[in-house]
Design a protein around this motif. Structure first.
Motif, short mmCIF file in Angstrom:
data_model
loop_
_atom_site.label_atom_id
_atom_site.label_comp_id
_atom_site.label_asym_id
_atom_site.label_seq_id
_atom_site.Cartn_x
_atom_site.Cartn_y
_atom_site.Cartn_z
N HIS A 191 0.84 -1.20 0.00
CA HIS A 191 0.00 0.00 0.00
C HIS A 191 0.87 1.25 0.00
O HIS A 191 0.59 2.22 -0.72
CB HIS A 191 -0.92 -0.01 1.22
CG HIS A 191 -1.76 1.22 1.34
ND1 HIS A 191 -2.90 1.41 0.59
CD2 HIS A 191 -1.63 2.33 2.12
CE1 HIS A 191 -3.43 2.59 0.89
NE2 HIS A 191 -2.68 3.16 1.82
N GLN A 192 1.94 1.24 0.79
CA GLN A 192 2.84 2.39 0.80
C GLN A 192 3.58 2.55 -0.52
O GLN A 192 3.92 3.67 -0.91
CB GLN A 192 3.85 2.23 1.94
CG GLN A 192 3.22 2.25 3.33
CD GLN A 192 4.24 2.01 4.41
OE1 GLN A 192 5.36 2.49 4.34
NE2 GLN A 192 3.86 1.24 5.42
N SER A 223 5.63 -5.06 -13.97
CA SER A 223 6.24 -5.94 -12.96
C SER A 223 5.25 -6.23 -11.85
O SER A 223 5.11 -7.39 -11.40
CB SER A 223 7.49 -5.29 -12.40
OG SER A 223 8.48 -5.12 -13.39
N TYR A 224 4.55 -5.20 -11.39
CA TYR A 224 3.54 -5.41 -10.35
C TYR A 224 2.45 -6.35 -10.86
O TYR A 224 1.97 -7.23 -10.12
CB TYR A 224 2.93 -4.08 -9.93
CG TYR A 224 3.72 -3.35 -8.89
CD1 TYR A 224 3.51 -3.59 -7.53
CD2 TYR A 224 4.69 -2.41 -9.24
CE1 TYR A 224 4.24 -2.92 -6.57
CE2 TYR A 224 5.43 -1.74 -8.27
CZ TYR A 224 5.19 -1.99 -6.94
OH TYR A 224 5.91 -1.34 -5.98
N LEU A 225 2.06 -6.16 -12.10
CA LEU A 225 1.00 -7.00 -12.65
C LEU A 225 1.47 -8.44 -12.80
O LEU A 225 0.72 -9.39 -12.53
CB LEU A 225 0.56 -6.44 -14.01
CG LEU A 225 -0.65 -7.10 -14.66
CD1 LEU A 225 -1.87 -7.04 -13.73
CD2 LEU A 225 -0.98 -6.43 -15.99
N SER A 226 2.72 -8.64 -13.22
CA SER A 226 3.25 -9.99 -13.36
C SER A 226 3.35 -10.69 -12.02
O SER A 226 3.05 -11.88 -11.90
CB SER A 226 4.62 -9.95 -14.04
OG SER A 226 4.53 -9.38 -15.33
N THR A 283 -6.72 -5.19 -6.89
CA THR A 283 -7.63 -4.12 -6.51
C THR A 283 -6.89 -2.80 -6.34
O THR A 283 -7.36 -1.74 -6.81
CB THR A 283 -8.35 -4.49 -5.20
OG1 THR A 283 -8.99 -5.76 -5.36
CG2 THR A 283 -9.39 -3.45 -4.84
N ALA A 284 -5.74 -2.83 -5.70
CA ALA A 284 -4.97 -1.60 -5.48
C ALA A 284 -4.49 -1.01 -6.80
O ALA A 284 -4.54 0.22 -7.00
CB ALA A 284 -3.78 -1.89 -4.56
N LEU A 285 -4.03 -1.85 -7.71
CA LEU A 285 -3.57 -1.34 -9.01
C LEU A 285 -4.72 -0.76 -9.80
O LEU A 285 -4.56 0.26 -10.49
CB LEU A 285 -2.90 -2.48 -9.80
CG LEU A 285 -1.56 -2.98 -9.26
CD1 LEU A 285 -1.09 -4.19 -10.04
CD2 LEU A 285 -0.51 -1.87 -9.31
N LEU A 309 -14.29 -5.87 -8.20
CA LEU A 309 -14.11 -4.69 -9.05
C LEU A 309 -15.44 -4.21 -9.61
O LEU A 309 -15.72 -3.00 -9.65
CB LEU A 309 -13.14 -5.01 -10.20
CG LEU A 309 -11.69 -5.32 -9.80
CD1 LEU A 309 -10.86 -5.61 -11.04
CD2 LEU A 309 -11.08 -4.17 -9.02
N THR A 310 -16.27 -5.14 -10.04
CA THR A 310 -17.56 -4.72 -10.61
C THR A 310 -18.51 -4.19 -9.54
O THR A 310 -19.35 -3.34 -9.83
CB THR A 310 -18.21 -5.90 -11.34
OG1 THR A 310 -18.26 -7.04 -10.47
CG2 THR A 310 -17.42 -6.27 -12.59
#
Length: 1491
Positions: free
Chosen positions: A393-394, A409-412, A434-436, A475-476
Motif C-alpha cells: 500500500h505504501q 512488474s507489479y502486474l506480473s 484491486t490496489a492497481l 471490481l464490478t
C-alpha cells in the motif's frame, strides 16, 4: 618577443650574491609595492628571460612564453647552474612580488595563447620551482574566497578557479605529502563554491601515493559539511583506491545514508552499488535496507508545482532513487543475489520495509534466473506473514507516476501470486489487483489488468479461476461504472462458461449482472449492450436441450432474477420502462417451462430457487408466483387418510403396501404416497419422485419466508406416515421369491423414503437450531423429539436399503444435480422416465466394465503372491459380529457394485442370498458408494446433538440415543473433511468431490453453527467412554424399546451392539475434534473465541495445576496455552483408561494428542511474534517442549504395552500402519531423536528374529511387545524415514556451522556419525530378515541416504584437518552398507525381483557419485594413500563366495542377453574402491529369498 631579446646585445647584470628570503605571506604583504620589489621582480624577469620568457609585458597581455618542451629544460639548467646563488628562491621571490597585483596574478594564470599553457602551469613542471610555487598559489587562493560574488563568471575572470586549474594533471609532484596537507587545510576553509571545485579536481591533482590522506581528509570533511557529499562521492569514485581504502570509502559512504539530504541520496546509492564487491556486498545491502528512508521523499522543486503537490512525480527523489537502484541491480547480479540472501534471513514482519518490495520488483523486472528466485522469496514471505499488504500500500498508493514505470512488474507478480495453490497468496493477489485498479485510472492499465484476470479465468485451474472471479466481482461491485467502457473485454469470460462448475457460474453471472445494473437493465431502452448480450446468452442456454448448457441458463436466469427483482435494491426507473419484477417473472416463467419435462434440470432449478430465497429478499410478486407453482405438491405426492389409516389396501402385483413410521397416529390426515408412485408407472412416477425432495425444499422455503420463519402451516408433514412396501417383503423367504422388478420397486421405495426424511430433517431443524420469534419453546421441544424419531426412521431405512443392495446391487437415481462430478450421467440429452433409468443403470457399468475386470485380475494376482490383502464385505461382516453363511461368502467375493455390469445385476437377482443379522450401527458401505446421489443433510440438523427424546428423564445419558448421535457425528465428520484439507475424506475421491461441490457453506458459517455443539461432543465422548468401561451388552434402555415409539416396523434380524456403538461414537468424536483443531480458519484471530471454547469444553474434571508447576511464570487459566495443556491432559487420562481394553482406541487418542501439538505450532506460526507469544490469544512457545515430552512418553507407553485380547484376535499384520504412526510420534517427540534412533536401530531391532525363527523369548527381551516379525517391516520403514529426515536437518545445520565455534561443529559431527550408524545397522538387518520387501526398502532408502550424504562433503572437506580420522572411519562404516546394497541389487537382477530392480538404477547412480566424491575428498585432504581400486570377490549376503553367474531356479531364455547387457552397462562401474561390487560378478550358489 624572442626577436626583442635578440636585438638587445647587452647582457643582463649578474644576480645578487645573496638570495632573497621567502616571500612574505599574503597577510603581511603591504598593499603598495615596496622599493625593493621592482628589483626582485626584475631579477625574476631576467632569469625567465634567459630561458626565453618575457615576464614584464603590458597588463592586458599574457607573458611571452616559448614552447614548454623547450622552456622547461632551459630554465631547469639555468636554475641549477649556480647552486650557491639559490636562483630558485630568487625566482620564487620575484614571482611572489609580481603576483601581489591581482592583474599580474591573472597574467601568470591565464594561458599564453589559446592552445598553450599558462606561465604558472609551465613553471610547475620545473622540479626546483614546484614546491614553492604550489605553496605560493595555495597562499594566494584564500585571497579570492569570494563566496558568491563571482558565481557564474567565466573561468578567465575567476582567479580562484584559475589557481585550482593549475594543479590539474601535473606530470609529477616533488613533495606530494606537503602539498596534499596544505591543500586539505585550504579546503577546510574554502567557500562552498571553491570547495566543490577543489574536491572535484582532487583525482586530477594528487597521485596514488596520497590517496590515504585524501580519503581521511574527505571523511573528516563529510562530517563537517554535508553539502559536499556529491562532490566527495564523485571524487572517491574516480580515485584508484586499493582494497583497504575502498572499504574505508564505502564505510564513509554508508555512514552518510542516514544524514544525507534526500536529493543527494541517488548519488550515494550509485557510489555504493558501483563499489560493491563480494566482500562488502552483504554489508552494503544490509545498510541500505536498514537506513534508507524511501517513502514520502519528494523533490522540493517538484513539490513547488501545485500540480504535483502531495504526489511523487517521475522527477521526484523517489524516482531518482529507484533509477539508481535499477541501474545498479541491472549490471551487477551479485547485488541481486546478496539482497535475496539478505531478505531470506529477515524473519519478522516488523523488520521488512518498503525498500524490500521495490528491490524485489526491480530484480523481477530484470528477468533471468533471479526472477524465479524473487517470486519464490516473495511468495514465501507472504505465506509466512512477513510481507503484508501495508508495505505494498505504501508503494502503490499516491505513487502513480513511479509505479507506472514498473506497472507490468507489479502486474506480473500479481499474476504469479494468483496462480499459487495457497489461499493466502491468492488473497494477497486480490489486494494487488484491486490496489492497481484503483490507483491507475487510465484505460491502458485497466485493460491490461482486466485482460490478465480473464486469462486466469480461462486457465482451467479451479482455485485460480475462483480467485480471479472473486476479484472481478469485487471490481464490478465497487467500480461498475468505470468498467463499462471496457466491458467488451470482460465479455471474453463467456467463452469459458462450459468449463465452470456451479459456484463459478454464479460468480460469472454476478459480474455481468453488476455491469448490466450499472448500464441499465431494461432491454427496451437499448442503452445497455451488456444487459442485452447477457439476456440473449441466458435465453439460448435455457432453451438448449443439452444439460451442460441448460444448467448455465438456469443459474444465469436465477441470478438475473435476483439482481433485477431484489426488494432491497435501489434502481431508478422512468415511466416508459417496464417494471423489473415483470421482466423477472417472464424470465422465471420461461426457465420453468423449459425444465418442466426433464427431471434433473428441474431439480437444479428448485434447489437454486430455494437457495435464492434463503439469501435474498425478492419482490412479493416473485414469491407469490413461486408459491402458486409449488401449491400442487399435495396433489402429486400426498394421499388422504381416514383416522390415520388408508381407505383401502394397496396391492401392486405381489407387493402389498402399508403405512410406516406414523408419528401422529390416528390424527394424521395424509401420508406420503411413495409406493403407488414407484410401482404404477416407472417412467412417470420415478421422474415425479425424483423431484419430491427438491420441490418440498422449495415449499418449506416459501413457507418460512411468508410466515416469519415458522413452518406451522405444514407441520402435519413432519409426523405423517409413509406409504411403503409391507415388511413381509423384507423377510428372507419372501425376498427370495420376488422378481427383479419387485425387488427394484422395494429398493426404490426405501430410497425415496430415506431422502424424504432427510429433507424433513433439513426443513424442520430450522425450527430448533435457532430461535424463531413466533415458535414457542414447547413447540420447539416437541419438534426436536419428532426430529429425533425421524432420525431413528432414517437409520433403519438406510441400514435396510444397504443390506438389500448387498444381495441385489442396484444403481439408484439421482436426487440432486451433481454437475461435472456425476459419474452416472452418460448422456447429455435428458428425457423422462425409462431413458433416465437406463442412463443411470447401464451407463456407468458399461464404461467401467474393463476397469472392474482389470482391478479384479490385479487383486487376484497380488493375493496369489501374498503381497496384498484387500478387505472384503466378508471382513466387514466379521468386524460387525454378523453370522456368515456360505451364500454371504460367495456374495462377498464379487466385485463392488460400482464395477458391475447389467448382466451381473441380473445374475445377482437370480441368487437371492440371505439377509442375516444386521448391526444397525455398521457403516453402510453400499450406500456410501452412492451417497453422492442422496439429498444432503444441512448443518442445522447437527443441532439435534444437543437434544434428547427424554426431556423429563433424570438419566443424564441414554444409551438408546447413541445410534442417533453416531449418525449425526458421521455427517459432521464428513462436513469437516471439506474445510480441513489435511484430513482424509469420509467417502472416496469422486464422492468427496461431488459433496464438496454442493456444500456451499463457508468455513466461518460452518464453525459458527458447530460452536454451540462443542459441549455435546464432550458429553458424547464421556458417555461412550463410560459405556466401554462397563463392557456389557445387556441394557434395559436399548434400541428396540424406543424404536416402536418412532413408528419403526419390527424387524427381528436388526440388532445393536452396545460395545460397537460406544466404540464408534468414541472414534467419531475424536475424529471431529482432530478435524476442528486442524481447520486453518479456526486459528485465525476472528475465530479465537471458538478455539477457546473448544479447548475449554475438553478440560479435565480434576485440577491439573500441579502438572504445570514447571512453568515460570505460571500459565494463566484464561489463556490459550493453559487450555491447550488442559485438553492434552484430559486426553492423556482417557488414553490411560481405554488402553486397558483397546490398543486401537488408545492409538486413536494418541493421534488426537498429536493434533493438539500441531495446532499449537500452527497457532504460534500464525501469530508472527518474535518472542513466540501470541499476544491476542496468550499462547506461549514454552508449552511446546512440555507437550512434546508428554506426547513422547504416551507413545512409548503404547509401544511397550501388550495388546488386549480383542485386539490380538485379528493378529498383528493389520496393525502395521497404526504401529508405524505411533512409532513416528515417539521418535519425533523424544528429547534426542538421533540418540533414540541409534538405540532402536543398533540395539533393539537386531534382537527380533525373522519369520524362520519361532522363538518368543527373543521377541519379548527387547521390551517392545509391539515389535515382532509381523510388524518388523513397519518399524524399519519408520526408522529409515526418520533417520533420513533427521540426517537432512543435520546436513543443513552443518552447512551453517562451518564458520561457527568448535562446539557446534563437534555436535554436528556427532549427529552425522549417529545417522550413519543407524543407516548401516538398518541395512545389516537385511542379512537376517530376507524378505523381498525388506531388501527393496534397503535399496530405496539406501539411495536416498547416499544422496543426502553427498551434500555433506563440503562440510567434511572443511573439517578434515581436525576430524580426519573420524571422517575416514565414518566412510568405512558407510562402505559396509553400500556393499550389502550392491549385493542385494545383484541378486535381485539374477532372480528378477521387479520389486527391487525398479529401484536399482537411481541407487547405483548415487553410489557411483559417492565413490568419486570419497576419492576426491581423500586426494585433496590427505597425504596418505587411503583409496585404491581393486577387484573384489563377489559374495552373497551371508559372506559365501559366488563363483559363477548362473543363478539357481532361473531358466535360460532370450531375455538373458538383454539382462546381461544391462548388468555390464559401462555407465555402472565394475569396481568401486572397496565400496561397490561389480555387476558383472554374480553369485553361483544361492538360495532364493523369501517372498
Amino acid at each position: 618577443m624572442v626577436f626583442l631579446q635578440r636585438s638587445n646585445p647587452r647582457k643582463r647584470p649578474p644576480p645578487a650574491p645573496t638570495a632573497p628570503g621567502p616571500p612574505p605571506p599574503p597577510s603581511a604583504t603591504p598593499s603598495a609595492p615596496t622599493p625593493a620589489e621592482p628589483s626582485v621582480v626584475d631579477a625574476a624577469a631576467a632569469l625567465l628571460a634567459d630561458a626565453g620568457c618575457t615576464l614584464l609585458v603590458p597588463p592586458h597581455l599574457p607573458p611571452s612564453l616559448p614552447s614548454a618542451p623547450t622552456f622547461v629544460p632551459r630554465l631547469t639548467r639555468a636554475l641549477a647552474a649556480d647552486p650557491a646563488a639559490d636562483l630558485p628562491a630568487r625566482l620564487l621571490a620575484g614571482l611572489a612580488a609580481f603576483a601581489e597585483s591581482p592583474t599580474r596574478l591573472r597574467q601568470l594564470l591565464l594561458p599564453t595563447s589559446p592552445r598553450s599553457l599558462s606561465l604558472a602551469r609551465v613553471l610547475l613542471s620545473v622540479p626546483a620551482l614546484q614546491p614553492g610555487l604550489l605553496g605560493l598559489l595555495l597562499d594566494k587562493l584564500p585571497e579570492h574566497f569570494d563566496d558568491d560574488a563571482l558565481d557564474g563568471v567565466p573561468l578567465q575572470d575567476d582567479v580562484g578557479r584559475l589557481i585550482v586549474a593549475q594543479f590539474r594533471w601535473l606530470d609529477f609532484l616533488v613533495d606530494a605529502d606537503t602539498f596534499v596537507t596544505k591543500l586539505v587545510e585550504v579546503l577546510s576553509v574554502a567557500p562552498p563554491r571553491l570547495k566543490k571545485e577543489i574536491i572535484g579536481s582532487i583525482p586530477e591533482i594528487v597521485g596514488d601515493q596520497s590517496h590515504a590522506a585524501v580519503v581521511s581528509a574527505l571523511e573528516k570533511l563529510l562530517q563537517e559539511d554535508s553539502q559536499v557529499v556529491v562532490a566527495v562521492l564523485d571524487t572517491l569514485s574516480n580515485l584508484n583506491l586499493d582494497a583497504l581504502l575502498q572499504e574505508q570509502a564505502v564505510t564513509v559512504a554508508i555512514s552518510c545514508i542516514r544524514t544525507i539530504h534526500a536529493d543527494q541520496m541517488p548519488h550515494l546509492l550509485r557510489f555504493l552499488l558501483l563499489s560493491a564487491t563480494p566482500a562488502n556486498v552483504g554489508r552494503i545491502i544490509s545498510q541500505i535496507r536498514e537506513q534508507l528512508k524511501f517513502v514520502g521523499v519528494v523533490d522540493p522543486r517538484a513539490a513547488r508545482s501545485k500540480k504535483l503537490k502531495g504526489k511523487a512525480s517521475a522527477t521526484s527523489t523517489d524516482g531518482a532513487i529507484l533509477d539508481a537502484l535499477r541501474s545498479g541491480l541491472r549490471f551487477k547480479n551479485m547485488l541481486c543475489e546478496a539482497f535475496l540472501k539478505e531478505l531470506k534471513l529477515v524473519d519478522h514482519a516488523r523488520d521488512h520495509k518498503v525498500i524490500d518490495v521495490w528491490l524485489i520488483m526491480l530484480i523481477y523486472a530484470n528477468g533471468g534466473a533471479l526472477q524465479k528466485s524473487a517470486e519464490k522469496i516473495l511468495k514465501s514471505k507472504i505465506l509466512q506473514g512477513y510481507i503484508r499488504e501495508t508495505l505494498f500500500h505504501q508503494c502503490i498508493h499516491g505513487n502513480t507516476e513511479i509505479v507506472k514505470d514498473n506497472f507490468m512488474s507489479y502486474l506480473s507478480v500479481s499474476d504469479y501470486l494468483l496462480a499459487c495453490k495457497e489461499d493466502k497468496a491468492r488473497e494477497f493477489a486480490t489486494y494487488l489487483f484491486t490496489a492497481l485498479f484503483e490507483e491507475f485510472s487510465d484505460t491502458f492499465s485497466r485493460q491490461e489488468l482486466v485482460g490478465s484476470l480473464i486469462t486466469h479465468i480461462g486457465s482451467g485451474v479451479s482455485y485460480e479461476v475462483s480467485s480471479a472471479l472473486d476479484i472481478m466481482i469485487s471490481l464490478t461491485s465497487n467500480n461498475s461504472e468505470e468498467l463499462i467502457p471496457i466491458a467488451s473485454h470482460i465479455t471474453g469470460i463467456l467463452d469459458y462458461l462450459e468449463s465452470f462448475h456451479e459456484d463459478n457460474l454464479r460468480k460469472v453471472y454476478e459480474i455481468f449482472c453488476q455491469l448490466a445494473l450499472a448500464a441499465g437493465f431494461n432491454t427496451s431502452s437499448g442503452g445497455s449492450s451488456v444487459a442485452n448480450e447477457l439476456l440473449m446468452v441466458v435465453r439460448k442456454q435455457v432453451s438448449n436441450p443439452d444439460m451442460k448448457y441448460k444448467r448455465m441458463g438456469i443459474i444465469g436466469a436465477l441470478r438475473i432474477v435476483s439482481a433485477i427483482a431484489d426488494a432491497n435494491a435501489a434502481v431508478n426507473y422512468s415511466s416508459s420502462q417496464q417494471p423489473n419484477c415483470e421482466e423477472a417473472l417472464g424470465l422465471l416463467n420461461m426457465t420453468v417451462n423449459s425444465c418442466k419435462f426433464v427431471t434433473l434440470p428441474l431439480i437444479l432449478l428448485y434447489d437454486e430457487l430455494s437457495a435464492l430465497f434463503e439469501s435474498n429478499v425478492l419482490h412479493s410478486a416473485i414469491i407469490e408466483w413461486v408459491g402458486e407453482h409449488v401449491a400442487e405438491f399435495d396433489t402429486l405426492f400426498l394421499a388422504d387418510l381416514e383416522d390415520g389409516q388408508l381407505s383401502e389396501k394397496y396391492l401392486c402385483e405381489s407387493i402389498e403396501g402399508e403405512l410406516w413410521m406414523n408419528l401422529d397416529g390416528n390424527i394424521s390426515p395424509v401420508c406420503v404416497n411413495i409406493l403407488p408412485l414407484v410401482s404404477t408407472s416407472q417412467q412417470r412416477s420415478q421422474a415425479c419422485l425424483q423431484i419430491l425432495p427438491s420441490q418440498f425444499l422449495l415449499l418449506t422455503t416459501i413457507e418460512r419466508s411468508g410466515s416469519e420463519g415458522s413452518l406451522g402451516g405444514i407441520n402435519a408433514l413432519l409426523g405423517c406416515p409413509l406409504h411403503l412396501p409391507s415388511t413381509k417383503n423384507l423377510d428372507e423367504s419372501r425376498w427370495g421369491s420376488l422378481s427383479a422388478l419387485e425387488k427394484k420397486t422395494v429398493c426404490h421405495s426405501l430410497y425415496f423414503a430415506i431422502n424424504w426424511i432427510r429433507e424433513l430433517l433439513n426443513a424442520f431443524s430450522t425450527q430448533v437450531a435457532a430461535r424463531v420469534d413466533n415458535v414457542s419453546q414447547r413447540v420447539r421441544d416437541e419438534t426436536a423429539v419428532k426430529l429425533l424419531k425421524r432420525l431413528r426412521n432414517l437409520i433403519l431405512l438406510e441400514i435396510l436399503l444397504n443390506t438389500l443392495l448387498k444381495i441385489y446391487p442396484l444403481s439408484l437415481p439421482e436426487l440432486r444435480y451433481l454437475g461435472n462430478y456425476s459419474g452416472s450421467t452418460s448422456s447429455s440429452k435428458f428425457n423422462t422416465g425409462k431413458k433416465i433409468e437406463e442412463d443411470n443403470m447401464e451407463g456407468p457399468s458399461s464404461n467401467k466394465r474393463q476397469k472392474g475386470r482389470k482391478d479384479k485380475a490385479a487383486s487376484d494376482k497380488l493375493n496369489s503372491d501374498e503381497k496384498l490383502k484387500q478387505s472384503t464385505i466378508l471382513d466387514a461382516f466379521k468386524r460387525a459380529g454378523v453370522t456368515i453363511t456360505q451364500e454371504t461368502k460367495k456374495a462377498s467375493s464379487r466385485p463392488l457394485p460400482s464395477g458391475m455390469t447389467s448382466k451381473d445385476v441380473e445374475s445377482e437377482a437370480n441368487n437371492p442370498g440371505e439377509l442375516g443379522h444386521i448391526d444397525l450401527m455398521a457403516a453402510p458401505v453400499q450406500l456410501d458408494m452412492q451417497r453422492f446421489k442422496f439429498r444432503t443433510l444441512h448443518v442445522n440438523c447437527l443441532s439435534l446433538l444437543k437434544y434428547s427424546e427424554f426431556q423429563d428423564s433424570t438419566y443424564p445419558y441414554h444409551e438408546s440415543e447413541l445410534p442417533l448421535y453416531l449418525y449425526l457425528l458421521r455427517d459432521l465428520n464428513n462436513k469437516l473433511d471439506h474445510v480441513n484439507p489435511s484430513s482424509k475424506p469420509f467417502f472416496n475421491n469422486s464422492q468427496a468431490k461431488s459433496t464438496r461441490a454442493h456444500c456451499q457453506k463457508s468455513t466461518e458459517d460452518l464453525l459458527s453453527k458447530i460452536q454451540p455443539l462443542f459441549s455435546s461432543l464432550r458429553k458424547h465422548l464421556d458417555g461412550s467412554v463410560s459405556m466401554m468401561k462397563d463392557r456389557s451388552d445387556s441394557s434395559p434402555d436399548n434400541w428396540s424399546s424406543h424404536s416402536d415409539s418412532a413408528g419403526n416396523p419390527h424387524i427381528p434380524y436388526v440388532m445393536v451392539s452396545k460395545s460397537s456403538i460406544a466404540t464408534s461414537v468414541f472414534k467419531e468424536v475424536l475424529g471431529c475434534y482432530r478435524k476442528l483443531l486442524g481447520t486453518p480458519d479456526l486459528l485465525n484471530q476472528a475465530n479465537m473465541s471458538a478455539l477457546k471454547e473448544l479447548l475449554q469444553t475438553f478440560q479435565p474434571t480434576e485440577n491439573f495445576d500441579d502438572d504445570l508447576s514447571e512453568f515460570r511464570p505460571p500459565l494463566v487459566p484464561s489463556n490459550v496455552d493453559y487450555l491447550y495443556c488442559g485438553a492434552f491432559k484430559m486426553f492423556e487420562a482417557i488414553m490411560d483408561a481405554v488402553c486397558l481394553f483397546s490398543h486401537i482406541l488408545a492409538s486413536d487418542v494418541l493421534i488426537t494428542m498429536q493434533s493438539i501439538l500441531n495446532s499449537i505450532i500452527v497457532l504460534l506460526e500464525k501469530s508472527g511474534e518474535s518472542n513466540g507469544k501470541n499476544m491476542h490469544g496468550g499462547c506461549s512457545k514454552e508449552i511446546i517442549p512440555f507437550v512434546k515430552k508428554q506426547l513422547g512418553l504416551s507413545a512409548h507407553k503404547l509401544l511397550t504395552s501388550d495388546f488386549p485380547n480383542e485386539d490380538t484376535e485379528n493378529g498383528w499384520q493389520s496393525k502395521g500402519d497404526l504401529i508405524a504412526r505411533i512409532l513416528q510420534i515417539y521418535l519425533r517427540n523424544s528429547e534426542s531423536t538421533s540418540v533414540l534412533l541409534d538405540e532402536l536401530a543398533c540395539l533393539v531391532l537386531p534382537q527380533v528374529a525373522s519369520l524362520k525363527s519361532k522363538s518368543t523369548t527373543q521377541e519379548l527381551s527387547h521390551g517392545f511387545p509391539t515389535l515382532c516379525s509381523s510388524t518388523f517391516h513397519s518399524w524399519c520403514r519408520v526408522l529409515h524415514e526418520e533417520n533420513l529426515g533427521n540426517f537432512n536437518k543435520m546436513i543443513k545445520q552443518a552447512l551453517k556451522t562451518t564458520s561457527q565455534s568448535g562446539v557446534a561443529v563437534e555436535n554436528v559431527m556427532d549427529e552425522i556419525v549417529k545417522s550413519v550408524n543407524v543407516f548401516v545397522s538398518l541395512t545389516n538387518i537385511c542379512k537376517i530378515h530376507e524378505k523381498v520387501a525388506m531388501h527393496a526398502m534397503a535399496v530405496k532408502y539406501g539411495g536416498r541416504f547416499i544422496d543426502a550424504f553427498l551434500k555433506a562433503f563440503n562440510f567434511l572437506e572443511t573439517q578434515f584437518g581436525q576430524h580426519g580420522g573420524d571422517i575416514v572411519k565414518m566412510i568405512k562404516e558407510l562402505q559396509k552398507a553400500t556393499r550389502i546394497i550392491q549385493t542385494i541389487c545383484a541378486e535381485a537382477k539374477g532372480y528378477k525381483r521387479t520389486m527391487i530392480t525398479s529401484k536399482i538404477p537411481a541407487t547405483k547412480r548415487s553410489m557411483e557419485r559417492f565413490l568419486f566424491q570419497v576419492k576426491a575428498l581423500l586426494e585433496h585432504c590427505s597425504n596418505v594413500e587411503r583409496c585404491w581400486i581393486g577387484n573384489l570377490k563377489h559374495k552373497d549376503l551371508h559372506g559365501h563366495v559366488v563363483s559363477s553367474q548362473v543363478y539357481g531356479d532361473v531358466d535360460d531364455d532370450p531375455n538373458d542377453a538383454e539382462q546381461e547387457q544391462m548388468e555390464t552397462d559401462p555407465e555402472t562401474p565394475a569396481d568401486e574402491n572397496d565400496n561397490i561390487v561389480g555387476d558383472d560378478e554374480t553369485e553361483n550358489e544361492a538360495t532364493p529369498l523369501e517372498d
